[in-house]
Design a protein around this motif. Structure first.
Motif, PDB file in Angstrom:
ATOM      1  N   ALA A 110       0.723  -1.269  -0.087  1.00  0.00           N
ATOM      2  CA  ALA A 110      -0.307   0.803  -0.034  1.00  0.00           C
ATOM      3  C   ALA A 110       1.394   1.745   0.112  1.00  0.00           C
ATOM      4  N   LEU A 111       2.366   1.282   0.877  1.00  0.00           N
ATOM      5  CA  LEU A 111       2.817   2.106   0.856  1.00  0.00           C
ATOM      6  C   LEU A 111       3.681   2.735  -0.277  1.00  0.00           C
ATOM      7  N   ILE A 112       4.064   1.603  -0.800  1.00  0.00           N
ATOM      8  CA  ILE A 112       4.597   1.920  -2.489  1.00  0.00           C
ATOM      9  C   ILE A 112       3.402   1.957  -3.335  1.00  0.00           C
ATOM     10  N   GLY A 113       2.155   1.558  -3.241  1.00  0.00           N
ATOM     11  CA  GLY A 113       1.812   2.335  -4.291  1.00  0.00           C
ATOM     12  C   GLY A 113       1.211   3.594  -4.571  1.00  0.00           C
ATOM     13  N   ASN A 114       1.366   4.059  -3.077  1.00  0.00           N
ATOM     14  CA  ASN A 114       0.576   5.947  -2.507  1.00  0.00           C
ATOM     15  C   ASN A 114       2.490   6.583  -3.410  1.00  0.00           C
ATOM     16  N   LEU A 115       4.225   5.873  -3.202  1.00  0.00           N
ATOM     17  CA  LEU A 115       4.694   6.692  -3.309  1.00  0.00           C
ATOM     18  C   LEU A 115       4.864   6.359  -5.392  1.00  0.00           C
ATOM     19  N   LEU A 116       4.809   4.971  -5.610  1.00  0.00           N
ATOM     20  CA  LEU A 116       4.559   5.609  -7.447  1.00  0.00           C
ATOM     21  C   LEU A 116       3.953   6.240  -7.856  1.00  0.00           C
ATOM     22  N   LEU A 117       2.219   6.671  -6.906  1.00  0.00           N
ATOM     23  CA  LEU A 117       1.415   7.807  -7.067  1.00  0.00           C
ATOM     24  C   LEU A 117       1.895   9.230  -6.970  1.00  0.00           C
ATOM     25  N   ALA A 118       2.957   8.775  -6.494  1.00  0.00           N
ATOM     26  CA  ALA A 118       2.731  10.819  -5.358  1.00  0.00           C
ATOM     27  C   ALA A 118       3.212  11.744  -6.004  1.00  0.00           C
ATOM     28  N   PRO A 119       4.472  11.415  -7.731  1.00  0.00           N
ATOM     29  CA  PRO A 119       4.404  12.875  -8.288  1.00  0.00           C
ATOM     30  C   PRO A 119       3.606  12.719  -8.867  1.00  0.00           C
TER      31      PRO A 119
END
Lengths: 276, 296
Positions: A110-119
Motif C-alpha cells: 500500500a505504501l509503495i502504491g502511494n509512492l508510485l502515484l506520488a509524483p
C-alpha cells in the motif's frame, strides 16, 4: 376512457426544456474550449509579420519559418525523444511495481502504491527546482540525461495508475491456469499477463507522453543550448517577439498529438482511455 | 450498470481470498521503481525542505523565510492571491463543468464521442498554444476587439489583455476538461433508476438533483476540485503570459526568483509551502472519498 385519450399526445408534445437548456450550455462550453485554439490555427496561415485582424492575406510563410529557425525543429526532436524515452523508462520501472502492488495486500505494498502515484501531486516547478540541485550535486547537471530522469519521475505515476486499475479488475484465474499448465513465471508474464494489461500500459504511456511534451515547469530548469524542449524554446521566443510562427509550430505540435490519439482510438478505443 | 455491479461483486468474493492464490509478481519487482523514486523524488524534496531552513537568511533563524512569507505584507499578499486564484478557478470550473458532465452522461447518447473528443482535444495542445490563443483573441487588434468595434459595441479597442480577469479566463480554459472528465467518471456509475424512482415518487427535478444526483456524484466533484486546485497552485505560465503579469502567485515568484534573484533559500521555502498545500489537498481528498465510499 377520455383520460387515456388525452394523456399520451400531451406528454409527447411537451419538449424537454432541461435537455435543450443543457445542450445549449454544452455548445457554449465547447465554443469557449475550442475558440482560442481555432484562432491560433487561423493565425498560423496569416501573411502578416504581426498578429492583428483582419488578416491581410493567407500564406504558409510561418510554416517555412519553423524550418528556418533551427531551435524549433531541434527542440521538437528533443521533446519527442524525451517524451518517448521517459515513457519507455516509466514502463520499465512502473509496470513490474504496479503488478506487485495490485495483488499484494501487505501494508508495504500500500505504501509503495502511494509512492508510485506520488509524483502526480508534486507541483512540477517544485520537483524541477529540487531535482536541479540534486542532479548538479551528482554531476548530471543540466543535460539531456537530466531531462530524461526528471520526465521519467513524472511518467511513472501515469503508467502505474492505469496498469493498477486494469490489473486489479482482472481475476487471477488466467495466470493461475497458465501456471497450472506448466508455464514458467516469465512465460506467464510474457504470454498471459502483459497481453491482458496492455491497454493499461498503452493508455498510461500516452498520458505520460502528452504530459511530457507540455511539461514546461519541469523542462525549463534542465535545458541547455544543445538540448532544450519545445515549450521552453517557444516561451523564450514569445517573450521577445509576437509573430505567427508560434501559431504555426503550435499547430504542428497539435497535429502530432491528434494523430497519436486517432491512432490510439482506432486500435484501442477512446472510451477505454478515460475509463481509468 | 447492473452488469458492472455483478462483475465487481464476482471479482472479489471473500471465499476466494482465503485460498493461497497464484501471484505472478514478487516484492522485488517493485525494487527498481522504489529506488528510482527515492533517489529522484524523495531525496531532492527532503533536501529542498532542508535548504529552506538552512541557507541564506535561514542560517541565523531557520524559519526566517517562512516568517517573511507569512508576515511581510507583500509576500503574504502573494501567498493569499495564490490560494484565491486556485479557489476561484476551481469553483468556476465546477459550476461551468458540472452541467456538461451531466449532459454527457444522461443525454448525449450518440453525441457523446464527439463531445468527449472536443474535451480531450484541448488537452492535446500545449498550454502555450491555449494561452497564445487568448492573446490572439484579446489583443488590442485581436479578434474580439475588432468584432466589437465593427459591430459598434465599443468605440475604440479596449486593453482587455492586461486585465487580471484574463488570467482567470485562461486558467478556467486550461482546467475545465479535468473537472468535466473527473465528474463524468463518477456520474457514469450513478444508477439512472435512482433518479427515476425519486421522480416517480413525486420529487421535482431540483429535489431529485439535490438529494440523489448531487450526493452520489460528490466523489467526482471532490476528485475534480482537488485536481484543479493542485494543478492551478503549481502553474505559472498563464500568470506569466496573461493579465500583464499583474496576478502574482507563488509559482510565478519561484520562477522569477530562480531566473532573476537566485535566492535559493527563499525559492526553496516557497516550493515547500506549495508542496505541503498539495499534500494537504491530496490527504483531504483521499480521506473524503474513502469515507464516502464506505457509506455507499
Amino acid at each position: 376512457m377520455t383520460a387515456s385519450h388525452v394523456n399520451p399526445p400531451r406528454r409527447r408534445r411537451r419538449p424537454d426544456y432541461l435537455a435543450w437548456g443543457l445542450g445549449i450550455w454544452v455548445v457554449a462550453f465547447m465554443t469557449f474550449l475550442l475558440f482560442p485554439i481555432a484562432a491560433v490555427v487561423v493565425v498560423s496561415f496569416s501573411s502578416a509579420t504581426y498578429i492583428a485582424f483582419p488578416m491581410p492575406g493567407l500564406s504558409l510563410r510561418w510554416y517555412a519559418r519553423i524550418f528556418e529557425y533551427r531551435p524549433f525543429i531541434d527542440s521538437l526532436i528533443v521533446s519527442l525523444q524525451i517524451a518517448i524515452g521517459s515513457a519507455a523508462l516509466g514502463i520499465l520501472f512502473g509496470v513490474p511495481a504496479a503488478l506487485w502492488v495490485a495483488r499484494s495486500k501487505t501494508s508495504a505494498a500500500a505504501l509503495i502504491g502511494n509512492l508510485l502515484l506520488a509524483p502526480i501531486s508534486v507541483p512540477a516547478i517544485v520537483l524541477g527546482f529540487s531535482l536541479l540541485y540534486l542532479l548538479s550535486a551528482i554531476g548530471v547537471g543540466i543535460s539531456f540525461a537530466a531531462l530524461l530522469i526528471s520526465h521519467t519521475v513524472v511518467a511513472i505515476p501515469y503508467i502505474s495508475r492505469t496498469v493498477l486499475a486494469v490489473y486489479r479488475a482482472l481475476p487471477p484465474d488466467f495466470e493461475e491456469a497458465a501456471s497450472v499448465l506448466g508455464a514458467t513465471r516469465w512465460q506467464t508474464l510474457y504470454h498471459t499477463t502483459l497481453p491482458l494489461v496492455r491497454p493499461g500500459i498503452f493508455a498510461g504511456s500516452l498520458f505520460a507522453v502528452l504530459i511530457s511534451l507540455d511539461n514546461l515547469p519541469l523542462s525549463f530548469f534542465f535545458g541547455t543550448a544543445q538540448s532544450n524542449t519545445l515549450p521552453v524554446v517557444m516561451l523564450s521566443y514569445m517573450q521577445s517577439q509576437f509573430d505567427p510562427s508560434i501559431a504555426a509550430i503550435s499547430t504542428v505540435q497539435m497535429l502530432i498529438a491528434v494523430t497519436a490519439l486517432l491512432v490510439l482510438n482506432a486500435t484501442y478505443g477512446i472510451d477505454r482511455l478515460t475509463a481509468a | 450498470m447492473s452488469m458492472q455491479t455483478l462483475t465487481s461483486l464476482s471479482a472479489s468474493p471473500p471465499a476466494q481470498s482465503k485460498r493461497n492464490r497464484f501471484r505472478l509478481a514478487t516484492g522485488s519487482w517493485a525494487l527498481p521503481a522504489v529506488l528510482f523514486l527515492v533517489a529522484f523524488l524523495i531525496v531532492p524534496l527532503v533536501a529542498n525542505a532542508f535548504r529552506s531552513v538552512t541557507l541564506g537568511e535561514a542560517a541565523l533563524n531557520p524559519w526566517a523565510y517562512y516568517e517573511k512569507l507569512l508576515l511581510d505584507s507583500y509576500y503574504s499578499g502573494i501567498f493569499f492571491t495564490t490560494f484565491k486564484v486556485s479557489l476561484v478557478t476551481t469553483l468556476c470550473t465546477l459550476v461551468l463543468g458540472y452541467p456538461v458532465a451531466y449532459f454527457m452522461v444522461r443525454y448525449a447518447g450518440r453525441w457523446n464521442a464527439l463531445i468527449l473528443f472536443c474535451m480531450i482535444a484541448p488537452l492535446l495542445t500545449s498550454i502555450i498554444m491555449r494561452t497564445f490563443g487568448w492573446r490572439v483573441l484579446l489583443a488590442r487588434r485581436g479578434l474580439i476587439n475588432v468584432w466589437a468595434t465593427d459591430l459598434g459595441i465599443i468605440s475604440r479597442p479596449l486593453d482587455i489583455l492586461n486585465d487580471p480577469l484574463v488570467v482567470y479566463i485562461g486558467l478556467v480554459h486550461v482546467m475545465a476538461p479535468f473537472m468535466v472528465l473527473s465528474i463524468t467518471a463518477v456520474l457514469q456509475g450513478v444508477d439512472v433508476r435512482l433518479e427515476e424512482s425519486a421522480r416517480v415518487l413525486g420529487a421535482n427535478r431540483w429535489r431529485t438533483f439535490r438529494h440523489i444526483t448531487l450526493p452520489l456524484s460528490l466523489d467526482g466533484i471532490a476528485t475534480g476540485c482537488m485536481l484543479v486546485f493542485v494543478i492551478t497552485n503549481g502553474s505559472f505560465l498563464t500568470m506569466l503570459l496573461l493579465g500583464g503579469g499583474k496576478v502574482q502567485t507563488l509559482s510565478l515568484l519561484i520562477y522569477q526568483q530562480f531566473n532573476l534573484t537566485q535566492d535559493v533559500g527563499f525559492a526553496a521555502a516557497m516550493g515547500n509551502v506549495l508542496l505541503i498545500s498539495a499534500m494537504v489537498c491530496v490527504a483531504l481528498q483521499t480521506r473524503f472519498v474513502r469515507r464516502r465510499g464506505v457509506k455507499a
